[in-house]
Design a protein around this motif. Structure first.
Motif, PDB file in Angstrom:
ATOM      1  N   GLN A  28     -33.133  11.939  66.311  1.00  0.00           N
ATOM      2  CA  GLN A  28     -33.252  10.600  66.311  1.00  0.00           C
ATOM      3  C   GLN A  28     -34.594  10.207  67.280  1.00  0.00           C
ATOM      4  OE1 GLN A  28     -30.005   7.959  66.212  1.00  0.00           O
ATOM      5  NE2 GLN A  28     -31.201   6.523  67.136  1.00  0.00           N
ATOM      6  N   ARG A  29     -35.487   9.293  66.846  1.00  0.00           N
ATOM      7  CA  ARG A  29     -36.550   8.980  67.657  1.00  0.00           C
ATOM      8  C   ARG A  29     -36.558   7.656  68.456  1.00  0.00           C
ATOM      9  NH1 ARG A  29     -37.988  14.105  65.196  1.00  0.00           N
ATOM     10  NH2 ARG A  29     -38.410  13.889  63.116  1.00  0.00           N
ATOM     11  N   ILE A  30     -37.673   7.851  69.350  1.00  0.00           N
ATOM     12  CA  ILE A  30     -37.459   6.585  70.279  1.00  0.00           C
ATOM     13  C   ILE A  30     -38.558   5.593  69.176  1.00  0.00           C
ATOM     14  CG2 ILE A  30     -38.894   5.499  72.195  1.00  0.00           C
ATOM     15  CD1 ILE A  30     -38.496   8.164  73.636  1.00  0.00           C
ATOM     16  N   ASN A  31     -37.927   4.356  68.930  1.00  0.00           N
ATOM     17  CA  ASN A  31     -38.703   3.492  68.366  1.00  0.00           C
ATOM     18  C   ASN A  31     -39.023   2.370  68.780  1.00  0.00           C
ATOM     19  OD1 ASN A  31     -35.567   2.818  68.087  1.00  0.00           O
ATOM     20  ND2 ASN A  31     -36.448   1.135  66.883  1.00  0.00           N
ATOM     21  N   GLU A  32     -38.900   2.127  70.049  1.00  0.00           N
ATOM     22  CA  GLU A  32     -39.130   0.912  70.759  1.00  0.00           C
ATOM     23  C   GLU A  32     -40.512   1.274  71.614  1.00  0.00           C
ATOM     24  OE1 GLU A  32     -39.600  -2.025  73.663  1.00  0.00           O
ATOM     25  OE2 GLU A  32     -38.336  -0.382  74.742  1.00  0.00           O
ATOM     26  N   TYR A  33     -41.529   0.377  71.307  1.00  0.00           N
ATOM     27  CA  TYR A  33     -42.731   0.589  71.854  1.00  0.00           C
ATOM     28  C   TYR A  33     -42.788   1.041  73.401  1.00  0.00           C
ATOM     29  CZ  TYR A  33     -47.592  -0.448  73.118  1.00  0.00           C
ATOM     30  OH  TYR A  33     -49.111  -0.086  73.263  1.00  0.00           O
ATOM     31  N   GLU A  34     -42.276   0.038  74.247  1.00  0.00           N
ATOM     32  CA  GLU A  34     -42.359   0.471  75.786  1.00  0.00           C
ATOM     33  C   GLU A  34     -41.879   1.812  76.012  1.00  0.00           C
ATOM     34  OE1 GLU A  34     -44.225  -1.159  77.453  1.00  0.00           O
ATOM     35  OE2 GLU A  34     -44.432  -2.881  76.107  1.00  0.00           O
ATOM     36  N   GLN A  35     -40.546   2.039  75.424  1.00  0.00           N
ATOM     37  CA  GLN A  35     -39.940   3.371  75.763  1.00  0.00           C
ATOM     38  C   GLN A  35     -41.049   4.609  75.335  1.00  0.00           C
ATOM     39  OE1 GLN A  35     -36.020   3.589  73.912  1.00  0.00           O
ATOM     40  NE2 GLN A  35     -35.542   5.685  75.144  1.00  0.00           N
ATOM     41  N   LEU A  36     -41.345   4.221  74.142  1.00  0.00           N
ATOM     42  CA  LEU A  36     -42.127   5.401  73.746  1.00  0.00           C
ATOM     43  C   LEU A  36     -43.468   5.602  74.566  1.00  0.00           C
ATOM     44  CD1 LEU A  36     -42.750   7.293  71.443  1.00  0.00           C
ATOM     45  CD2 LEU A  36     -44.118   5.858  70.301  1.00  0.00           C
ATOM     46  N   ILE A  37     -43.895   4.622  74.890  1.00  0.00           N
ATOM     47  CA  ILE A  37     -45.326   4.660  75.958  1.00  0.00           C
ATOM     48  C   ILE A  37     -44.951   5.472  77.138  1.00  0.00           C
ATOM     49  CG2 ILE A  37     -47.081   3.539  77.296  1.00  0.00           C
ATOM     50  CD1 ILE A  37     -47.494   3.391  73.996  1.00  0.00           C
ATOM     51  N   GLU A  38     -43.578   5.152  77.691  1.00  0.00           N
ATOM     52  CA  GLU A  38     -43.243   5.758  79.037  1.00  0.00           C
ATOM     53  C   GLU A  38     -42.924   7.370  78.798  1.00  0.00           C
ATOM     54  OE1 GLU A  38     -43.158   3.738  81.595  1.00  0.00           O
ATOM     55  OE2 GLU A  38     -42.190   5.338  82.716  1.00  0.00           O
ATOM     56  N   GLU A  50     -53.404   6.728  74.773  1.00  0.00           N
ATOM     57  CA  GLU A  50     -54.744   6.353  74.206  1.00  0.00           C
ATOM     58  C   GLU A  50     -55.204   7.261  73.081  1.00  0.00           C
ATOM     59  OE1 GLU A  50     -56.829   4.103  76.787  1.00  0.00           O
ATOM     60  OE2 GLU A  50     -54.997   3.624  76.761  1.00  0.00           O
ATOM     61  N   LYS A  51     -54.763   8.189  73.240  1.00  0.00           N
ATOM     62  CA  LYS A  51     -55.236   9.323  71.914  1.00  0.00           C
ATOM     63  C   LYS A  51     -54.487   9.221  70.886  1.00  0.00           C
ATOM     64  CE  LYS A  51     -58.142  12.423  74.110  1.00  0.00           C
ATOM     65  NZ  LYS A  51     -58.359  13.680  74.698  1.00  0.00           N
ATOM     66  N   PHE A  52     -53.353   8.407  71.042  1.00  0.00           N
ATOM     67  CA  PHE A  52     -52.424   8.210  69.788  1.00  0.00           C
ATOM     68  C   PHE A  52     -52.500   6.791  69.157  1.00  0.00           C
ATOM     69  CE2 PHE A  52     -51.321  12.260  71.588  1.00  0.00           C
ATOM     70  CZ  PHE A  52     -50.956  13.099  70.508  1.00  0.00           C
ATOM     71  N   ASN A  53     -53.435   5.985  69.579  1.00  0.00           N
ATOM     72  CA  ASN A  53     -53.333   4.741  69.008  1.00  0.00           C
ATOM     73  C   ASN A  53     -52.872   4.517  67.692  1.00  0.00           C
ATOM     74  OD1 ASN A  53     -54.448   3.467  71.379  1.00  0.00           O
ATOM     75  ND2 ASN A  53     -56.354   3.890  70.888  1.00  0.00           N
ATOM     76  N   ILE A  54     -53.425   5.217  66.813  1.00  0.00           N
ATOM     77  CA  ILE A  54     -52.707   4.875  65.200  1.00  0.00           C
ATOM     78  C   ILE A  54     -51.410   5.070  65.264  1.00  0.00           C
ATOM     79  CG2 ILE A  54     -52.974   7.382  64.382  1.00  0.00           C
ATOM     80  CD1 ILE A  54     -54.710   4.349  62.617  1.00  0.00           C
ATOM     81  N   TYR A  55     -50.685   5.976  66.037  1.00  0.00           N
ATOM     82  CA  TYR A  55     -49.263   6.087  66.212  1.00  0.00           C
ATOM     83  C   TYR A  55     -48.594   5.098  66.889  1.00  0.00           C
ATOM     84  CZ  TYR A  55     -45.043   8.714  67.470  1.00  0.00           C
ATOM     85  OH  TYR A  55     -43.746   9.237  67.689  1.00  0.00           O
ATOM     86  N   ALA A  61     -48.206   1.807  65.116  1.00  0.00           N
ATOM     87  CA  ALA A  61     -46.683   1.510  64.224  1.00  0.00           C
ATOM     88  C   ALA A  61     -45.549   0.915  65.045  1.00  0.00           C
ATOM     89  CB  ALA A  61     -46.625   2.822  63.693  1.00  0.00           C
ATOM     90  N   PHE A  62     -45.638   1.272  66.521  1.00  0.00           N
ATOM     91  CA  PHE A  62     -44.287   0.904  67.002  1.00  0.00           C
ATOM     92  C   PHE A  62     -44.481  -0.369  67.712  1.00  0.00           C
ATOM     93  CE2 PHE A  62     -44.313   5.427  66.388  1.00  0.00           C
ATOM     94  CZ  PHE A  62     -43.067   5.777  66.261  1.00  0.00           C
ATOM     95  N   LYS A  63     -45.510  -0.969  67.846  1.00  0.00           N
ATOM     96  CA  LYS A  63     -45.855  -2.182  68.160  1.00  0.00           C
ATOM     97  C   LYS A  63     -45.770  -3.267  67.144  1.00  0.00           C
ATOM     98  CE  LYS A  63     -50.131  -2.512  71.232  1.00  0.00           C
ATOM     99  NZ  LYS A  63     -51.613  -2.459  71.304  1.00  0.00           N
ATOM    100  N   TYR A  64     -45.739  -2.896  66.198  1.00  0.00           N
ATOM    101  CA  TYR A  64     -45.514  -3.924  65.018  1.00  0.00           C
ATOM    102  C   TYR A  64     -44.377  -3.530  64.171  1.00  0.00           C
ATOM    103  CZ  TYR A  64     -50.224  -5.036  66.445  1.00  0.00           C
ATOM    104  OH  TYR A  64     -51.192  -5.508  66.996  1.00  0.00           O
ATOM    105  N   GLY A  65     -42.978  -3.364  64.752  1.00  0.00           N
ATOM    106  CA  GLY A  65     -42.026  -3.387  63.898  1.00  0.00           C
ATOM    107  C   GLY A  65     -41.693  -1.860  63.285  1.00  0.00           C
TER     108      GLY A  65
END
Ligand code: ATP
Ligand code: MG
Length: 442
Positions: free
Chosen positions: A364-374, A384-389, A392-396
């Motif tokens: 199962q993946r981390i789907n919450e933006y802040e948690q993912l960045i952390e 920064e190297k994965f902006n496109i990725y 997707a988590f910033k917007y739902g």
């Protein structure tokens, strides 16, 4: 009459004239009379011709033969092949293409070559009937994977194998010179399939994965084929059900359809129980310790020996060639893996083992933006190297997860091949890109 008849369709044509096209497999010359075995994609047939017609025809010549299909005399019937009751009496043999003298015997049932020679002559050895069977099985596995993915209502997507950041982290990544920029070959389609669940909800992809594995093993290639699924709005339980469904679907259907090939390879029918046994990593380790006395406390993963042992347990205790292992330590898994909220040291991750080896991983993946960045930062991955990725988590991005099967691993284990290189058409490893990178100096 000028239309080709497939060799398997010659059986009901006794007494009639047909044209067959194919490759000469073996030549047996008895002076005035000669026998050729000719093979096309459907079957093999014995052709009878005169010494004159035979001329200098050798194995691998490509021929088109006009002849009369005849019943073989009773005592010459070969019960081992579908066309064993008939032969073709040649009227005219046209040579479509010649072949040079072969470097080794291709006419025997097994190609008894050392692996390096098998691969040095790949374009030739791929024509051997038993080698071809490996790739018939592989093709069948892919077809069944697609069907299973469709049952799960996944859309097929095609993603890039060129990325500006390394996907799985670690040093095992190939970098390429991309017009003066540094780019990477993707270690998996991971980030793209995840982006795509944000759009399509359920997707699958069959993609090449590039791993700069510096070690030489019988189970690693530097370029492997992964069969991936990713699904939104699913729980861990549903993910486990789905991956077991797909694994069992492929193995069961392929081994039933190609029972004859499994027999050729002397492998038993896969053991499939009504449910696949599931263990957490800790439970698996406890079982291994009980069976072997080996102390695994502090071990964060199963090593190859452990994988074999737990599969032996699955076979003995559950009559199953599959075992699912869950809850690997969070620090051993990639940044996108969801920690278990009950005990964040462990994660909602899993591997599927088949006949003693890992054939799938997922989570199962981390789907919450802040948690993912952390999590990225914690694992030393620069967001920064994965902006496109991350976008997707910033917007739902819904709760989601997925898994990835290794096609060559699965092919290898289904046919009990000793080396994964045999299960890849053109295997890439540290020492070879078609040709040897370090030629042997005499
Ligand atoms: P392993 O631990 O066996 O090296 P992995 O955990 O690094 O594999 P994953 O990233 O989980 O591999 O990839 C998913 C699946 O793809 C694996 O379960 C395996 O079947 C296959 N696979 C991964 N790496 C390779 C490789 N180098 N060669 C062949 N198949 C591979
Ligand atoms: Mg894995």
């Amino acid at each position: 009459m000028s239309k080709r008849t497939l060799i398997k369709n010659c059986i009901p044509e006794v007494g009639k004239e047909v044209i067959i096209n194919g490759w000469v497999q073996t030549v047996r010359s008895h002076g005035k009379i000669a026998f050729l075995d000719v093979m096309d994609r459907s079957a093999i047939i014995q052709v009878v011709c005169t010494g004159e017609q035979l001329g200098d025809i050798r194995p691998q010549f490509v021929v088109s033969i006009i002849g009369i299909v005849a019943n073989r005399p009773e005592k010459l019937i070969n019960p081992n092949i579908s066309t064993g009751g008939i032969e073709l009496q040649a009227n005219k043999i046209n040579i479509l293409s010649k072949a040079e003298e072969l470097p080794f015997d291709m006419g025997s049932k097994d190609l008894n070559l050392q692996l390096p020679t098998l691969l040095d002559y790949r374009a030739l050895t791929l024509k051997h009937p038993k080698v071809k069977m490996i790739f018939k099985i592989q093709s069948a596995l892919v077809k069944e994977f697609r069907k299973a993915a469709e049952e799960l209502e996944c859309e097929e997507v095609f993603v890039s194998a060129i990325a500006s950041g390394a996907t799985e982290g670690g040093a095992e990544v190939f970098s390429i010179d991309y017009f003066g920029h540094r780019a990477f070959l993707t270690q998996s389609p991971q980030i793209y399939k995840q982006i795509m669940v944000g759009a399509l909800e359920r997707v699958f992809t069959i993609a090449k994965a590039y791993r700069a594995e510096p070690s030489v093993t019988t189970r690693h290639l530097t370029e492997a084929t992964q069969m991936d699924i990713e699904m939104a709005f699913v729980t861990l339980e549903e993910l486990l059900d789905s991956l077991e469904f797909v694994g069992v679907y492929m193995v069961k259907n392929v081994s039933e359809k190609y029972e004859n090939i499994l027999k050729e390879f002397n492998v038993e029918k896969p053991l499939i129980s009504s449910t696949v046994p599931r263990l957490t990593l800790r439970e698996a380790q406890a079982i291994i310790t009980k069976r072997t006395g080996r102390n695994l406390s502090g071990e964060l993963d199963l090593n190859p020996e452990d994988e074999k042992e737990i599969c032996a347990w699955g076979k003995e205790e559950h009559q199953s060639d599959f075992v699912t292992i869950t809850h690997f330590p969070t620090k051993k898994r990639a940044f996108y893996t969801m920690p278990d909220s009950n005990n964040p040291e462990y994660s909602l991750s899993y591997d599927l083992l088949f006949r003693g080896i890992e054939i799938l991983s997922g989570s199962q993946r981390i789907n919450e933006y802040e948690q993912l960045i952390e999590s990225m930062k914690n694992k030393g991955v620069n967001p920064e190297k994965f902006n496109i990725y991350t976008m997707a988590f910033k917007y739902g991005m819904p709760p989601e997860g997925g898994f990835s099967f290794g096609l060559e691993r699965l092919t290898m284990k289904l046919l009990d091949l000793q080396n994964i290189r045999e299960a890849s058409l053109f295997p890439r490893d540290m020492d070879r890109i078609d040709e040897r990178l370090h030629p042997v100096h005499k």
